[in-house]
Write an enzyme that holds these catalytic residues in place. Sequence first.
Site, PDB file in Angstrom:
ATOM      1  N   LYS A  39       0.812  -1.264   0.051  1.00 44.85           N
ATOM      2  CA  LYS A  39       0.048   0.161  -0.191  1.00 44.85           C
ATOM      3  C   LYS A  39       0.893   1.218  -0.078  1.00 44.85           C
ATOM      4  CE  LYS A  39      -0.270   0.222   5.159  1.00 44.85           C
ATOM      5  NZ  LYS A  39      -0.758  -0.502   6.054  1.00 44.85           N
ATOM      6  N   TYR A 270      17.441  30.775   6.772  1.00 51.12           N
ATOM      7  CA  TYR A 270      16.179  31.540   7.065  1.00 51.12           C
ATOM      8  C   TYR A 270      16.098  31.906   8.844  1.00 51.12           C
ATOM      9  CZ  TYR A 270      14.006  31.313   2.631  1.00 51.12           C
ATOM     10  OH  TYR A 270      13.922  31.320   1.195  1.00 51.12           O
TER      11      TYR A 270
HETATM   12  C1  LIG Z   1      -0.024  -1.702   6.766  1.00 46.32           C
HETATM   13  C2  LIG Z   1      -0.560  -2.902   7.223  1.00 46.32           C
HETATM   14  C3  LIG Z   1       0.098  -4.005   7.193  1.00 46.32           C
HETATM   15  C4  LIG Z   1       1.746  -4.201   7.333  1.00 46.32           C
HETATM   16  O1  LIG Z   1       2.152  -3.387   8.550  1.00 46.32           O
HETATM   17  P1  LIG Z   1       3.830  -3.235   8.796  1.00 46.32           P
HETATM   18  O2  LIG Z   1       3.758  -2.887  10.323  1.00 46.32           O
HETATM   19  O3  LIG Z   1       4.250  -2.381   7.892  1.00 46.32           O
HETATM   20  O4  LIG Z   1       4.161  -4.707   8.582  1.00 46.32           O
HETATM   21  C5  LIG Z   1      -0.305  -5.380   7.701  1.00 46.32           C
HETATM   22  N1  LIG Z   1      -1.821  -5.382   7.842  1.00 46.32           N
HETATM   23  C6  LIG Z   1      -2.459  -4.303   7.549  1.00 46.32           C
HETATM   24  C7  LIG Z   1      -3.965  -4.342   7.422  1.00 46.32           C
HETATM   25  C8  LIG Z   1      -1.922  -3.083   7.169  1.00 46.32           C
HETATM   26  O5  LIG Z   1      -2.890  -2.038   7.046  1.00 46.32           O
END
Ligand SMILES: *Cc1c(COP(=O)(O)O)cnc(C)c1O
Length: 380
Positions: A39, A270
């Site tokens: 994702k 800045y």
């Molecule tokens: C993002 C996510 C993961 C992965 O989590 P990590 O901590 O990056 O391993 C697993 N399950 C779901 C539902 C997620 O949204």
Amino acid sequence: MIGAASYNAVEIDLKALRVNYEAVRSRVAPGIRIMAVVKADAYGHGLEAAAGAFAGAGADCFGVGTLEEGIRLRRAGLDGEVVLLLGFDPREAAEVVEYRLSPVVFAADGLEALSRLAADRGRQVGVHLKLDAGMGRFGVAPADLTRLAAIITGLPGLRLAGMMSHFPLADVPGAETRCREQWQLLQAGGAVCLPPAGVARPLLHMANSAALLRFPWAHGDLVRPGISLYGYSPLPVELAAAGLALQPAMSLRSRVLQVKMLPAGYGISYGHRYVTPAPTRLAVLPVGYADGYPRGVSGRAQVLLGGRRVPILGTICMNACMADVSALPAVQAGDEAVFLGRQGEEFIGADELADWHGTISYELLCRIGAMNQRLYTPLS
Ligand SMILES: *Cc1c(COP(=O)(O)O)cnc(C)c1O
């Protein structure tokens, strides 16, 4: 390449992604499936390229956020199961069917229409029913699980492919008992929500990277690593012993734009939040917050130049920052500067950068990956 952006590149080491997948694979029993979580554009590493690297290492299940990401994977020719972790909008049902995507489900809305669309095409959509076992995010309450499972198993175009939940405390020292109770809630749901005779039982899954590393009892039928595949551990130092040998895949490299001498008492950037205490040799670098390098690390950050760590001086600008190279007389315009990654013997990781900024590696990877041109170092 045109413009200042071309000075900077995020490099993604595809071999590291493959090595990390294999390391994760070695940590879970052979019969357990792995959902490579890709994702957020693969945590900034580039959805298609990262998923392709994991597929090359054997991955056949991918977790994306949105429908759009799911479609991108299919258009890139990725086979295997693609799970929509954020569920689906009933208005997107036709695309879910067309692109053979598997949504997470936490409400009855749209299920009938989804089933009809699938059945019309002689298909079944696999869905993953999500339980809120204590995360306080999406998912149904334990009391609603059976009802929703019955709706799904009663619809001819749907298949209950998974029952899942998510750990809120898997990276928290001392929370193991709570995690066990939450896992048992999912197991209890799985034991009750059995499909009709002759239909495969849904896969139980709950483990993110932290649970995968710490809790072998929570691996279930499938694990869902994200951050570990990109080379970082989610575990705090107290729990580091549970970690794996992982290789960070992302680096952020740039070039020195200008080197000059400044006298003592000269204000830099800045607000003149830094004033040179002595004559200072300054390197101007074309990386700033518009390149994903957070302004909030001003006063704490370091960068690698000539194989050494040097401090970044003063406020980080939109497209620039300044480093002290007084100790490095050989550094000159055009030399490589590394903001994230390795140079010679030195390494600045996303965890360190995250510490300077009061955040976690995840956020910096997403941000730096999204805001720069990405270059891929090939697999062989
Ligand atoms: C993002 C996510 C993961 C992965 O989590 P990590 O901590 O990056 O391993 C697993 N399950 C779901 C539902 C997620 O949204």
